[in-house]
Design a protein around this motif. Sequence first.
Motif, PDB file in Angstrom:
ATOM      1  N   ALA A 147      -7.395  10.444   4.456  1.00  0.00           N
ATOM      2  CA  ALA A 147      -6.499  11.399   5.087  1.00  0.00           C
ATOM      3  C   ALA A 147      -7.217  12.719   5.341  1.00  0.00           C
ATOM      4  O   ALA A 147      -8.023  13.167   4.532  1.00  0.00           O
ATOM      5  N   THR A 148      -6.908  13.325   6.480  1.00  0.00           N
ATOM      6  CA  THR A 148      -7.295  14.696   6.750  1.00  0.00           C
ATOM      7  C   THR A 148      -6.013  15.515   6.835  1.00  0.00           C
ATOM      8  O   THR A 148      -4.917  14.989   6.644  1.00  0.00           O
ATOM      9  N   SER A 149      -6.136  16.788   7.153  1.00  0.00           N
ATOM     10  CA  SER A 149      -4.945  17.622   7.271  1.00  0.00           C
ATOM     11  C   SER A 149      -4.096  17.231   8.471  1.00  0.00           C
ATOM     12  O   SER A 149      -2.921  17.596   8.548  1.00  0.00           O
ATOM     13  N   LYS A 150      -4.669  16.442   9.395  1.00  0.00           N
ATOM     14  CA  LYS A 150      -3.949  16.094  10.618  1.00  0.00           C
ATOM     15  C   LYS A 150      -3.607  14.618  10.743  1.00  0.00           C
ATOM     16  O   LYS A 150      -2.618  14.251  11.376  1.00  0.00           O
ATOM     17  N   GLU A 151      -4.418  13.738  10.167  1.00  0.00           N
ATOM     18  CA  GLU A 151      -4.245  12.315  10.453  1.00  0.00           C
ATOM     19  C   GLU A 151      -4.943  11.449   9.416  1.00  0.00           C
ATOM     20  O   GLU A 151      -5.669  11.947   8.553  1.00  0.00           O
ATOM     21  N   ASN A 152      -4.703  10.146   9.536  1.00  0.00           N
ATOM     22  CA  ASN A 152      -5.378   9.160   8.701  1.00  0.00           C
ATOM     23  C   ASN A 152      -6.451   8.463   9.521  1.00  0.00           C
ATOM     24  O   ASN A 152      -6.254   8.178  10.705  1.00  0.00           O
ATOM     25  N   VAL A 153      -7.580   8.178   8.899  1.00  0.00           N
ATOM     26  CA  VAL A 153      -8.744   7.651   9.604  1.00  0.00           C
ATOM     27  C   VAL A 153      -9.206   6.350   8.958  1.00  0.00           C
ATOM     28  O   VAL A 153      -9.529   6.321   7.767  1.00  0.00           O
ATOM     29  N   LEU A 154      -9.257   5.289   9.739  1.00  0.00           N
ATOM     30  CA  LEU A 154      -9.793   4.019   9.252  1.00  0.00           C
ATOM     31  C   LEU A 154     -11.319   4.058   9.329  1.00  0.00           C
ATOM     32  O   LEU A 154     -11.886   4.615  10.270  1.00  0.00           O
TER      33      LEU A 154
ATOM     34  N   ASP B  20     -15.635   8.589  -1.477  1.00  0.00           N
ATOM     35  CA  ASP B  20     -14.785   9.462  -0.672  1.00  0.00           C
ATOM     36  C   ASP B  20     -15.578   9.942   0.538  1.00  0.00           C
ATOM     37  O   ASP B  20     -16.589  10.627   0.364  1.00  0.00           O
ATOM     38  N   PRO B  21     -15.171   9.614   1.754  1.00  0.00           N
ATOM     39  CA  PRO B  21     -15.843  10.210   2.915  1.00  0.00           C
ATOM     40  C   PRO B  21     -15.728  11.729   2.876  1.00  0.00           C
ATOM     41  O   PRO B  21     -14.758  12.285   2.345  1.00  0.00           O
ATOM     42  N   GLY B  22     -16.724  12.415   3.419  1.00  0.00           N
ATOM     43  CA  GLY B  22     -16.696  13.866   3.444  1.00  0.00           C
ATOM     44  C   GLY B  22     -15.459  14.399   4.140  1.00  0.00           C
ATOM     45  O   GLY B  22     -15.059  13.897   5.190  1.00  0.00           O
ATOM     46  N   GLY B  23     -14.828  15.394   3.534  1.00  0.00           N
ATOM     47  CA  GLY B  23     -13.626  15.981   4.118  1.00  0.00           C
ATOM     48  C   GLY B  23     -12.346  15.250   3.790  1.00  0.00           C
ATOM     49  O   GLY B  23     -11.274  15.640   4.253  1.00  0.00           O
ATOM     50  N   SER B  24     -12.432  14.204   2.974  1.00  0.00           N
ATOM     51  CA  SER B  24     -11.230  13.427   2.653  1.00  0.00           C
ATOM     52  C   SER B  24     -10.255  14.232   1.811  1.00  0.00           C
ATOM     53  O   SER B  24     -10.639  14.926   0.871  1.00  0.00           O
ATOM     54  N   GLN B  25      -8.982  14.096   2.141  1.00  0.00           N
ATOM     55  CA  GLN B  25      -7.913  14.662   1.321  1.00  0.00           C
ATOM     56  C   GLN B  25      -7.118  13.541   0.640  1.00  0.00           C
ATOM     57  O   GLN B  25      -6.001  13.753   0.195  1.00  0.00           O
ATOM     58  N   GLY B  26      -7.722  12.396   0.542  1.00  0.00           N
ATOM     59  CA  GLY B  26      -7.103  11.223  -0.082  1.00  0.00           C
ATOM     60  C   GLY B  26      -7.709   9.971   0.510  1.00  0.00           C
ATOM     61  O   GLY B  26      -7.707   9.798   1.736  1.00  0.00           O
ATOM     62  N   THR B  27      -8.280   9.109  -0.324  1.00  0.00           N
ATOM     63  CA  THR B  27      -8.998   7.923   0.149  1.00  0.00           C
ATOM     64  C   THR B  27      -8.473   6.672  -0.532  1.00  0.00           C
ATOM     65  O   THR B  27      -8.196   6.684  -1.737  1.00  0.00           O
ATOM     66  N   GLN B  28      -8.350   5.583   0.238  1.00  0.00           N
ATOM     67  CA  GLN B  28      -8.081   4.268  -0.328  1.00  0.00           C
ATOM     68  C   GLN B  28      -9.131   3.293   0.180  1.00  0.00           C
ATOM     69  O   GLN B  28      -9.445   3.278   1.374  1.00  0.00           O
ATOM     70  N   ILE B  29      -9.686   2.492  -0.727  1.00  0.00           N
ATOM     71  CA  ILE B  29     -10.592   1.397  -0.376  1.00  0.00           C
ATOM     72  C   ILE B  29      -9.840   0.092  -0.629  1.00  0.00           C
ATOM     73  O   ILE B  29      -9.319  -0.120  -1.720  1.00  0.00           O
TER      74      ILE B  29
ATOM     75  N   PHE C 247       0.840  -1.172   0.000  1.00  0.00           N
ATOM     76  CA  PHE C 247       0.000   0.000   0.000  1.00  0.00           C
ATOM     77  C   PHE C 247       0.885   1.234   0.000  1.00  0.00           C
ATOM     78  O   PHE C 247       2.053   1.173   0.309  1.00  0.00           O
ATOM     79  N   SER C 248       0.307   2.376  -0.319  1.00  0.00           N
ATOM     80  CA  SER C 248       1.067   3.618  -0.283  1.00  0.00           C
ATOM     81  C   SER C 248       1.310   4.034   1.148  1.00  0.00           C
ATOM     82  O   SER C 248       0.835   3.428   2.104  1.00  0.00           O
ATOM     83  N   ALA C 249       2.048   5.149   1.303  1.00  0.00           N
ATOM     84  CA  ALA C 249       2.375   5.646   2.638  1.00  0.00           C
ATOM     85  C   ALA C 249       1.139   5.955   3.451  1.00  0.00           C
ATOM     86  O   ALA C 249       1.189   5.974   4.681  1.00  0.00           O
ATOM     87  N   LEU C 250       0.009   6.169   2.782  1.00  0.00           N
ATOM     88  CA  LEU C 250      -1.223   6.488   3.494  1.00  0.00           C
ATOM     89  C   LEU C 250      -1.615   5.380   4.452  1.00  0.00           C
ATOM     90  O   LEU C 250      -2.196   5.628   5.498  1.00  0.00           O
ATOM     91  N   VAL C 251      -1.274   4.119   4.109  1.00  0.00           N
ATOM     92  CA  VAL C 251      -1.693   3.004   4.942  1.00  0.00           C
ATOM     93  C   VAL C 251      -0.538   2.425   5.740  1.00  0.00           C
ATOM     94  O   VAL C 251      -0.542   2.437   6.956  1.00  0.00           O
ATOM     95  N   VAL C 252       0.480   1.889   5.064  1.00  0.00           N
ATOM     96  CA  VAL C 252       1.496   1.116   5.751  1.00  0.00           C
ATOM     97  C   VAL C 252       2.550   1.983   6.411  1.00  0.00           C
ATOM     98  O   VAL C 252       2.950   1.722   7.532  1.00  0.00           O
ATOM     99  N   CYS C 253       3.019   3.006   5.728  1.00  0.00           N
ATOM    100  CA  CYS C 253       4.083   3.815   6.304  1.00  0.00           C
ATOM    101  C   CYS C 253       3.592   4.655   7.461  1.00  0.00           C
ATOM    102  O   CYS C 253       4.386   5.211   8.216  1.00  0.00           O
TER     103      CYS C 253
END
Length: 305
Positions: free
Chosen positions: A289-296, A266-275, A9-15
């Motif tokens: 992703a949000t501006s502060k964190e990643n959300v499962l 895309d959940p509302g407010g997403s700045q990048g989504t992976q399914i 996965f990209s850095a959004l998930v694993v890193c």
Amino acid sequence: MPLCGKARFSALVVCSILNLSLALSAQDGSSTGKCGFQSLTIPSPAGTTTAPTDLNDNGAIVGFLGSGSGATFHITGFLFSGGKFTHFRFPGSADTFPHDINKNGVIVGSFDVTGGNGQRAFRVQSGNFSEVKIPGFPNAPAIAEGVNDLGDIAGQFNGNGSDLGFLLHQGKLTIISFPGAAGGTFPTSINNQGVIVGTYHLFSEEGPQHGFMWKNGAFTNIAVPGAASTIPLKINDNGDIVGTFDDANQFEHGFAFDKGHFSTIDPGGSQGTQIFALNNFDNVLGVFATSKENVLFKGFCSAVF
């Protein structure tokens, strides 16, 4: 996409493996607005983080469990089922990467061979581990990405210097290689009808990823219109497909594909989504992703399909 579970996965998930809980919007932020979402909290041990990779029809979730930091950081597998959390490691391995679970509780994935000799594929059920070897290529690095309820396994291996896809059906090997894909073919999921989805690279693993669907030797391209890359990750028994695509600005979005029609998830407010997970009830798992964190999150997308 090299044969490296940590890079799957990209850095959004694993890193940045995170286990966060935030209030999510009632429906997705796309123009269709057909998915409802809830935050996903997995009760892993203190000091660890989780990255889910699949869920089955019984609601069981598997994924990566990260612990330690720096040179001591390791990834093992976890299973969250019936309110019970367990973690596991392929015996003797440095890291373990579960990728899929079927309704019978069979989990497949890959593990790092101690000593840096690459990854190998595995299968586990009820605590009984076995290595999945590729017929004719017994020592080849391999990753088992998908398993259906019949026990068929799809994934990728390195054969004679080339990254190839494989299907193992009743012990028989079928090699899957998208025509002209010099950069490799990488299956990611298989359903009970034997339909496989995945990605391929035309020139090198560093180039754009293209999506495909395969059955009985016939390939079909899967490409979100206008996307720079399309990454199908799961297919269910209804033929519904989910994954991630990059738009022209390299912004990530989730997508669903059903009967020739694409929908953005895309959940509302997403700045990048992976399914990255889907079951037969059209429940999905993802991260945004949000501006502060990643959300499962877990999504309920029956209105999309």
